[in-house]
Design a protein around this motif. Structure first.
Motif, short mmCIF file in Angstrom:
data_model
loop_
_atom_site.label_atom_id
_atom_site.label_comp_id
_atom_site.label_asym_id
_atom_site.label_seq_id
_atom_site.Cartn_x
_atom_site.Cartn_y
_atom_site.Cartn_z
N GLY A 106 0.81 -1.21 0.00
CA GLY A 106 0.00 0.00 0.00
C GLY A 106 0.85 1.26 0.00
N ASN A 107 1.91 1.27 0.81
CA ASN A 107 2.80 2.43 0.85
C ASN A 107 3.51 2.63 -0.48
OD1 ASN A 107 2.20 3.03 3.53
ND2 ASN A 107 3.79 1.66 4.31
N SER A 108 3.94 1.51 -1.09
CA SER A 108 4.58 1.59 -2.40
C SER A 108 3.60 2.12 -3.45
CB SER A 108 5.09 0.22 -2.82
OG SER A 108 5.56 0.23 -4.15
N ALA A 109 2.35 1.64 -3.39
CA ALA A 109 1.34 2.07 -4.36
C ALA A 109 1.06 3.56 -4.25
CB ALA A 109 0.06 1.27 -4.18
N ARG A 110 1.07 4.09 -3.03
CA ARG A 110 0.87 5.53 -2.87
C ARG A 110 1.99 6.31 -3.55
NH1 ARG A 110 -1.57 3.84 1.95
NH2 ARG A 110 0.39 3.70 3.10
N ARG A 111 3.21 5.81 -3.40
CA ARG A 111 4.31 6.48 -4.09
C ARG A 111 4.18 6.33 -5.61
NH1 ARG A 111 6.87 4.27 0.57
NH2 ARG A 111 7.60 2.38 -0.51
#
Length: 230
Positions: A106-111
């Motif tokens: 999820g954190n990677s997808a936000r980036r």
């Protein structure tokens, strides 16, 4: 609130004639009018004006965004850059070494979605199966379309890939692999259409293929300025 976005050149959609000094009048989350800046400004003198350099076009479409967001990891800058490098990480073996969790995805997808917005992307296709990734995409403001969908403006009618060219791989740059910039457009700029468009620091649409989508200076979705180059 009325906002008037104007640029050196306006390209309203695939096949349209570029309009020097064109403008888009936005009311709420919709386009109210499109035309020469002087005419729109005279008719709506109280509208807030945003002036942009370069070319204002419909926002862009990226296909296969599940490949970019669920099978690609974007290191956290600056915390992971020294260890992992700045480049996106792909491949089962490399991702296995990262011990990916749903939270990390999820954190990677936000980036990743921020990178897409910074390239003028307003819509994506893909089947997102990781809940945290799906949440990141929805919250970003990007429109999610079925993978088989061909929205108006995504490709000119009758256009085909060049002979001998392999199938296009998912790319953060929506212009990559196309013969004309308009093949990456999502929809067109016209009254009552959703207010989603982008501005690029380019002299004309042809130059967009050379410069790439990183030349984006602004991205608007739903009337909101979601990216602005600093």
């Amino acid at each position: 609130m009325l906002t008037l976005h104007t640029a050196e050149l306006l390209v309203a959609g695939p096949g349209s004639t570029p309009l020097p000094g064109g403008a888009v009048l936005v009311e709420g989350d919709r386009i109210a009018q499109v035309g020469p800046y002087e005419e729109l400004a005279a008719a709506r003198p109280h509208a807030r004006v945003r002036r942009w350099p370069g070319v204002l076009t419909p926002g862009l479409l990226v296909r296969g965004a599940d490949e970019l967001l669920e099978r690609t990891y974007y290191p956290d800058d600056p915390y992971e850059i020294a260890e992992l490098g700045a480049d996106p990480i792909r491949g089962q073996a490399a991702l296995a070494e990262l011990t990916m969790t749903e939270s990390r995805w999820g954190n990677s997808a936000r980036r990743g979605t921020q990178k897409l917005l910074a390239r003028g992307v307003v819509a994506v296709t893909g089947r997102f199966t990781v809940p945290s990734v799906r949440t990141a995409v929805v919250r970003s403001g990007l429109t999610v379309l079925p993978s088989a969908a061909r929205p108006s403006g995504a490709r000119p009618s009758g256009a085909r890939p060049s002979r001998g060219r392999p199938e296009r791989e998912a790319s953060l740059d929506p212009f990559a692999g196309w013969d004309a910039a308009e093949q990456a457009f999502h929809g067109a700029l016209e009254p009552d259409a959703p207010a989603r468009f982008a501005v690029f620091a380019a002299a004309d649409p042809e130059e967009l293929l050379t410069l790439g989508a990183t030349s984006c200076v602004a991205t608007v979705i739903g009337g909101r300025l979601l990216h602005r180059r600093r």
